[in-house]
Structure formats: C-alpha cells, structure tokens
Design a protein around this motif. Structure first.
Motif, PDB file in Angstrom:
ATOM      1  N   ALA A   1     -28.120  52.712  25.389  1.00 18.36           N
ATOM      2  CA  ALA A   1     -28.165  52.745  23.938  1.00 18.36           C
ATOM      3  C   ALA A   1     -27.888  54.177  23.500  1.00 18.36           C
ATOM      4  O   ALA A   1     -28.283  55.126  24.176  1.00 18.36           O
ATOM      5  CB  ALA A   1     -29.524  52.284  23.415  1.00 18.36           C
ATOM      6  N   TRP A   2     -27.196  54.318  22.391  1.00 16.86           N
ATOM      7  CA  TRP A   2     -26.805  55.640  21.930  1.00 16.86           C
ATOM      8  C   TRP A   2     -27.178  55.827  20.458  1.00 16.86           C
ATOM      9  O   TRP A   2     -27.058  54.909  19.655  1.00 16.86           O
ATOM     10  CB  TRP A   2     -25.286  55.831  22.024  1.00 16.86           C
ATOM     11  N   VAL A   3     -27.643  57.032  20.140  1.00 14.72           N
ATOM     12  CA  VAL A   3     -27.716  57.471  18.754  1.00 14.72           C
ATOM     13  C   VAL A   3     -26.457  58.304  18.549  1.00 14.72           C
ATOM     14  O   VAL A   3     -26.296  59.360  19.181  1.00 14.72           O
ATOM     15  CB  VAL A   3     -28.969  58.313  18.472  1.00 14.72           C
ATOM     16  N   ALA A   4     -25.555  57.816  17.737  1.00 12.41           N
ATOM     17  CA  ALA A   4     -24.235  58.440  17.617  1.00 12.41           C
ATOM     18  C   ALA A   4     -23.942  58.820  16.174  1.00 12.41           C
ATOM     19  O   ALA A   4     -24.442  58.193  15.242  1.00 12.41           O
ATOM     20  CB  ALA A   4     -23.157  57.491  18.133  1.00 12.41           C
ATOM     21  N   SER A   5     -23.140  59.846  16.017  1.00 12.90           N
ATOM     22  CA  SER A   5     -22.705  60.243  14.678  1.00 12.90           C
ATOM     23  C   SER A   5     -21.481  59.436  14.282  1.00 12.90           C
ATOM     24  O   SER A   5     -20.685  59.025  15.136  1.00 12.90           O
ATOM     25  CB  SER A   5     -22.368  61.730  14.643  1.00 12.90           C
ATOM     26  N   LYS A   6     -21.348  59.199  13.003  1.00 12.89           N
ATOM     27  CA  LYS A   6     -20.142  58.554  12.479  1.00 12.89           C
ATOM     28  C   LYS A   6     -19.077  59.631  12.320  1.00 12.89           C
ATOM     29  O   LYS A   6     -19.241  60.558  11.536  1.00 12.89           O
ATOM     30  CB  LYS A   6     -20.439  57.877  11.137  1.00 12.89           C
ATOM     31  N   ASP A   7     -18.004  59.507  13.086  1.00 11.43           N
ATOM     32  CA  ASP A   7     -16.980  60.546  13.035  1.00 11.43           C
ATOM     33  C   ASP A   7     -15.775  60.136  12.211  1.00 11.43           C
ATOM     34  O   ASP A   7     -14.714  60.753  12.305  1.00 11.43           O
ATOM     35  CB  ASP A   7     -16.543  60.944  14.445  1.00 11.43           C
ATOM     36  N   TYR A   8     -15.945  59.100  11.386  1.00 18.93           N
ATOM     37  CA  TYR A   8     -14.860  58.674  10.500  1.00 18.93           C
ATOM     38  C   TYR A   8     -15.448  58.214   9.183  1.00 18.93           C
ATOM     39  O   TYR A   8     -16.475  57.529   9.142  1.00 18.93           O
ATOM     40  CB  TYR A   8     -14.064  57.533  11.133  1.00 18.93           C
TER      41      TYR A   8
END
Length: 251
Positions: free
Chosen positions: A76-83
């Motif tokens: 599972a990942w906590v990810a940034s929205k890069d778009y």
C-alpha cells in the motif's frame, strides 16, 4: 516528481498470529491491514498540513491519495498526485515544504518572465487574496490579459474588446493599462506589477524578487506516515484478524 512512500508490515509477525488461517486468508488480512494503515497515514499528513499551513485550500489538502494493496501485491502506498487537469499539482509547491529548499517557478512567473526579467513574485499589499491567502486566480488572468501575456492570444484584451468597453462608458485605454510594471529608481530593474486604482493612486499587486522563495521542512511526509503506522500497527493487525475470522464464521 511523484512522491511515493511504501508502507510495509512485518508479515512474519502477522502470519504467526494468523497461523491457523489459510494462505489466502492471511494475504487478505495483510492487505486489509496495509490499507487501513496507509489511509491513516494519509489522514495524518492532512492533519499536519492543517497544523503547519495557514488555511490550506481543499486542493492542497487533497494532494495525496492511497494506492491500495491487494492480496496479490501486498503493498500500500501513500502517494502524491503528480497530475492536475486544470492547473499545477499540489506536490509541485509542496515539495519544498516536504524536503526544504527553493521552489520551482510558477507557471505565472514563467509567463511574466519577459517583463520581470525572470524574477519570482510574492503578493503585494494591494493583492486581492482568497480565503486561503492565495492570489485570486481571476486576478492573475486579468494581469496577463491586460499585459498581453496570455498564451491564447484571443484571451488578451483586443481592440474589439476595447471598443466594446468604450460603448459601455468605460475608458478603453484605462482598461488596457491599469496594470503596469513599476521599476526601481536608478537601475530600472522591474520591481513589481502595480495597478492604477484611482486618479494618481496606485497599489502593488505583485512584488518581484530575484531569489526563489526558500522553505524549511514543515511537512516531513515520510516521518509522518511512519509514525502513524507505528502508532496503530498492533490495533490494525488485531482488527484484520477479527475481520478474517468473522468472515470465516459467516458474519
């Protein structure tokens, strides 16, 4: 640049607690626990943004998402929205808050480069700000349009628009020139975008600065997520165990 933080469980410990379950049930429980922990980590990041930033807007608070684990992937990942379809993704301006250092040039700063000499800008005393302390988007659009800097030439104030304004009783020339570049005495360096707001009265909307704004670390996302993970790991593992056992017993 996307920011991805993998959340991992001590799968050996979890499997020891679930030793009586099937391999598939163990993987399902692990994925469930990972997803709960990642979601909690994201909430912790949002809570920290509310603590350290002055009235962060919803777009900024929504700058991260959880990439869910499955029984097959167990990650599972906590990810940034890069778009962002209609603007700049939050991670572009959050990056310096996360890692420290200088920020990249804004799109508007690049558009103003021909007039500013490639400088950065900060809001001036006369800048109209929204409830989150940011320059109102419509104001930047007006500045770029009046100064003929819109990428879409049709969006700039044209002679036809000027004539229409004149028919409405407005001073077309004034409408085209109420924004102007103010320069420093002596060296003539552009110092900002000013606006004529009345007879003989001007106010600074944008102030130019040659140095990129520099930020200290205020949002250490990696640390925030890991602390949230460690604080709740035991409870989440227990919840995953109860959930799988409940499903086995039919509710």
């Amino acid at each position: 640049m996307a920011l991805d933080l993998r959340v991992s469980l001590d799968k050996g410990s979890l499997q020891a607690q679930l030793a009586k379950l099937s391999h598939g049930e163990i993987r399902t429980a692990t994925a469930y626990a990972l997803n709960m922990l990642a979601a909690n980590g994201k909430r912790a990041v949002v809570d920290q943004m509310k603590e350290v930033f002055d009235h962060p807007n919803p777009f900024t608070l929504n700058g991260f998402f959880v990439r869910l684990a499955t029984a097959d992937t167990l990650s599972a990942w906590v990810a940034s929205k890069d778009y962002a379809p209609n603007g700049t993704p939050a991670i572009r301006y959050l990056g310096p808050q996360i890692h420290g250092g200088q920020r990249d040039m804004k799109r508007s700063e690049k558009a103003l480069a021909a007039l500013s000499g490639g400088q950065y800008w900060v809001p001036g005393p006369g800048a109209p700000l929204d409830q989150y302390g940011n320059l109102r988007p419509g104001e930047m659009t007006r500045i770029l349009s009046r100064l003929g800097l819109m990428h879409d030439a049709a969006s700039n104030l044209t002679d036809r628009t000027a004539r229409r304004l004149a028919k409405q009783g407005k001073a077309a020339k004034g409408q085209r020139s109420e924004y102007f570049v103010a320069r420093e005495r002596g060296n003539g360096r552009p110092k900002g975008i000013y606006k004529l707001v009345g007879p003989g009265k001007v106010t600074a909307i944008l102030l130019f600065t040659p140095r990129a704004p520099t930020y200290r670390v205020r949002l250490p996302v990696d640390q925030i997520v890991q602390q949230a993970f460690m604080a709740r790991q035991d409870r989440v593992v227990a919840a995953a165990l109860r959930r799988v056992l409940k499903n086995r017993l039919g509710g």
